[in-house]
Scaffold this motif. Structure first.
Motif, short mmCIF file in Angstrom:
data_model
loop_
_atom_site.label_atom_id
_atom_site.label_comp_id
_atom_site.label_asym_id
_atom_site.label_seq_id
_atom_site.Cartn_x
_atom_site.Cartn_y
_atom_site.Cartn_z
N GLN A 27 129.54 64.05 -25.56
CA GLN A 27 130.73 64.84 -25.95
C GLN A 27 130.48 65.60 -27.24
O GLN A 27 130.87 66.77 -27.39
CB GLN A 27 131.92 63.89 -26.11
CG GLN A 27 133.21 64.62 -26.46
CD GLN A 27 134.40 63.67 -26.59
OE1 GLN A 27 134.28 62.52 -26.20
NE2 GLN A 27 135.50 64.16 -27.14
N HIS A 28 129.79 64.95 -28.15
CA HIS A 28 129.49 65.59 -29.43
C HIS A 28 128.65 66.85 -29.23
O HIS A 28 128.94 67.91 -29.82
CB HIS A 28 128.75 64.59 -30.34
CG HIS A 28 128.37 65.16 -31.67
ND1 HIS A 28 129.29 65.46 -32.68
CD2 HIS A 28 127.14 65.51 -32.18
CE1 HIS A 28 128.66 65.97 -33.74
NE2 HIS A 28 127.34 65.99 -33.45
N ALA A 48 127.57 73.78 -30.61
CA ALA A 48 127.66 72.95 -29.41
C ALA A 48 127.32 73.78 -28.16
O ALA A 48 127.41 75.02 -28.17
CB ALA A 48 129.07 72.36 -29.28
N HIS A 107 133.10 68.31 -18.97
CA HIS A 107 133.63 67.88 -20.26
C HIS A 107 135.02 67.27 -20.10
O HIS A 107 135.34 66.22 -20.69
CB HIS A 107 133.67 69.07 -21.24
CG HIS A 107 134.18 68.69 -22.60
ND1 HIS A 107 135.41 69.06 -23.07
CD2 HIS A 107 133.60 67.92 -23.59
CE1 HIS A 107 135.60 68.56 -24.30
NE2 HIS A 107 134.48 67.88 -24.63
N GLN A 156 130.67 69.81 -27.41
CA GLN A 156 131.75 70.59 -28.01
C GLN A 156 131.94 70.35 -29.51
O GLN A 156 132.32 71.28 -30.24
CB GLN A 156 133.07 70.28 -27.30
CG GLN A 156 134.21 71.24 -27.66
CD GLN A 156 135.46 70.95 -26.90
OE1 GLN A 156 135.87 69.79 -26.82
NE2 GLN A 156 136.08 71.99 -26.37
N GLU A 157 131.63 69.17 -30.04
CA GLU A 157 132.04 68.85 -31.40
C GLU A 157 131.07 69.32 -32.48
O GLU A 157 131.48 69.68 -33.58
CB GLU A 157 132.25 67.33 -31.52
CG GLU A 157 133.40 66.83 -30.64
CD GLU A 157 133.53 65.32 -30.68
OE1 GLU A 157 132.67 64.67 -31.32
OE2 GLU A 157 134.48 64.79 -30.07
N ASP A 170 128.25 71.60 -34.62
CA ASP A 170 128.03 73.02 -34.86
C ASP A 170 127.00 73.54 -33.86
O ASP A 170 125.95 72.92 -33.66
CB ASP A 170 127.53 73.24 -36.29
CG ASP A 170 128.61 72.94 -37.33
OD1 ASP A 170 129.80 72.99 -36.92
OD2 ASP A 170 128.27 72.63 -38.48
#
Length: 579
Positions: free
Chosen positions: A237-238, A246, A286, A241-242, A244
């Motif tokens: 998940q990081h 991503a 996601h 999307q999370e 910089d």
């Protein structure tokens, strides 16, 4: 019908081939010429075991091959469907049967029917449908007490009724076996019912569901490794999307850039479409990741319950020696079915007892009727056979069919598949002599004449198409020999009949004459068989039988007169029988 016989390297025969005809044929020849070899050869193709000592000196193997036409019916008393039995054994049938037997010097024997290898036992069974040999041989069916019942039933045309008795007997035996099995179950019923109830109770309480074990193991694995699973999903998940730069952010940027390029060149639309597809799929993944992550939690209680549940399931797998837990469902169903059957055992036992009693009454009724008809038939058959024996010069002979019948009222079950009767032929040859078993009282020439008398009476019922009489002329001569010739010729009307003889009175009645002879060449003996095709040849052979070594003109005239006389008698009887 025997069509052809070919022999190689058997005793004094080097190579011989002879064709046979319908009707009455005789084989004659000097003592030692090889007549017995012909019988030995025929016995081989009937499934008898050959002796390596039979093989011609200097040769490694003997071969006998016989060609038969296919018989239309099965032998009296034999439950043998000829065509079906052979075809089920892989033997293809057309219009002929070729039986080939090889005997090697090492003792190995090979038997084939139409090119297919068969056992001696099977060939013997087939042979009984083809040829009946009468003489000093082990396969004289009338000298087997077990066959006497067959002949009596055949004479009285009782076989259909006997088949009903057999079918009824088999049905009764089947019902008895069913009852015995049920009684054994009944004796073990109490213990078994308790066992089944305990098993069903345990499995019902377990309440196992289809594929439950595999689903529980999957959940167990997830709960056991929940921390590692959460860490892995968090990292995904990081990066999606999370963080910089991503993955989703970079794909969105790439889509904008390629869209600008598409404004310049529309062909870039293909590239933009592929990037958008990847972007949309990752966005779906996601969202699914967020949904899945939200429900992941550490649940020690659930994990403990799953481990306990799996432990119980494994306990029953080991207890009942099952390969997988899903078999517990089949086990439960089978035990429930068996328990229901045992609970109905008393009712079923009463039903089978009623059925057995009904079958027993039916069998007894059929067997009693068959027995009664056998007694009536025996009187007629005995009268006919005694008449034949008297014609054959045994004026004082008495013949009787002895029937010993079991009591149907006895407690012991005495009825068999053939009924309640044991049948044996009895004979007395001389005045004052007590009646004794046919298999013990007759010998030599008497035996031959008795066999001929029996066959004359019973032959229309005997569906064996080929009859062979060996040494039938022992101890007879004159007028009796002429009667024997007449009887053999009569048999030849219904059967292919072959007789080995030295009596001219019998020879004169034959339709076909085969001369067996031997010669010495290069210090070796050779046996040959030749059909006598002309009257001149037949007169010469007949004269040899009458006159021995010295053949005079009178002997030739007598032979010619005898042949003319007996052939005329033969023709007149044929005309009389056709009127």
């Amino acid at each position: 019908m025997l069509l052809q016989l070919r022999i190689e390297n058997l005793a004094t025969i080097s190579e011989l081939e002879v064709e046979f005809n319908t009707g009455f044929s005789i084989l004659t020849g000097e003592t030692g010429a090889g007549k017995s070899i012909m019988i030995d050869a025929i016995l081989l193709v009937l499934g008898h075991r050959g002796d390596p000592g039979m093989i011609r000196t200097g040769e490694e193997q003997a071969v006998v091959e016989a060609i038969f036409s296919v018989p239309e019916k099965s032998v009296q008393g034999e439950q043998f469907d000829f065509r079906r039995e052979l075809e089920e054994s892989g033997v293809a049938l057309d219009d002929e049967i070729i039986v080939r037997c090889q005997v090697s010097r090492k003792g190995r024997q090979k038997r084939h029917i139409n090119g297919v290898s068969v056992t001696a036992e099977f060939l013997q069974k087939v042979g009984r449908q083809l040829i009946n040999i009468h003489g000093q041989h082990d396969n004289q069916s009338l000298l087997r007490v077990s066959s006497h019942l067959d002949f009596l039933d055949g004479f009285g045309k009782l076989l259909p009724l006997r088949q009903e008795v057999t079918a009824s007997f088999q049905a009764l035996q089947s019902a008895k076996k069913e009852q015995q099995f049920m009684q054994k179950q009944f004796a073990e019923r109490t213990i078994r019912v308790k066992e089944l109830q305990e098993i069903i109770e345990d499995l019902s309480e377990l309440n196992y569901q289809q594929a439950e074990e595999s689903e529980l193991r999957q959940e167990e694995n997830r709960l056991t490794h929940v921390e590692k699973l959460s860490a892995n999903l968090g990292q995904v998940q990081h990066q999606l999307q999370e963080m910089d730069g991503a993955v989703l952010e970079q794909l969105e940027h790439l889509r904008k850039v390629i869209s600008e390029a598409e404004q310049i060149d529309p062909e870039c639309g293909i590239i933009r479409s592929g990037i958008e597809s990847a972007l949309f799929q990752l966005e779906d993944s996601h969202r699914e990741l967020l949904r899945y992550t939200a429900k992941i939690e550490d649940d020690p209680k659930r994990l403990a319950w799953i481990n306990e549940r799996l432990s119980r399931i494994q306990h029953f797998e080991r207890k009942f020696r099952l390969e997988n837990a899903d078999e517990l469902l089949d086990l439960l169903a089978k035990n429930q079915q068996e328990l229901a059957s045992l609970e109905n055992l008393v009712e079923n036992e009463q039903e089978i007892s009623t059925r057995i009693e009904r079958l027993r009454k039916k069998l007894n009724k059929l067997a009693a009727s068959l027995s009664q008809q056998r007694f009536q038939t025996a009187k007629k058959m005995d009268h006919a056979i005694v008449g034949e024996l008297h014609q054959l010069g045994m004026e004082k002979a008495r013949f009787e069919t002895q029937i010993a019948s079991a009591s149907l009222t006895a407690e012991e079950e005495l009825c068999t598949a053939t009924g309640i009767d044991r049948v044996e032929f009895l004979l007395s040859v001389n005045p004052g002599q007590e009646m004794r078993s046919l298999v013990k009282v007759a010998s030599g020439g008497e035996l031959s004449r008795i066999m001929l008398a029996l066959k004359t009476v019973l032959t229309s019922l005997d569906t064996v198409e080929i009859l062979i009489f060996d040494e039938i002329d022992t101890g007879i001569s004159g007028a009796i020999a002429e009667i024997v010739g007449q009887k053999l010729h009569s048999l030849g009307v219904r059967h292919q009949t072959l007789c080995v003889t030295h009596l001219p009175q019998i020879v004169a009645f034959a339709e076909h004459h085969y001369l067996v002879s031997k010669k010495l060449a290069a210090n070796e003996t050779f046996t040959n068989i030749s059909p006598l095709l002309t009257k001149h040849e037949r007169v010469g052979a007949l004269a040899n039988l009458i006159g021995g070594q010295e053949i005079s003109e009178q002997t030739i005239e007598l032979a010619n007169e005898m042949l003319n006389k007996f052939q005329t008698k033969k023709l007149s009887r044929i005309l009389e029988s056709n009127q």
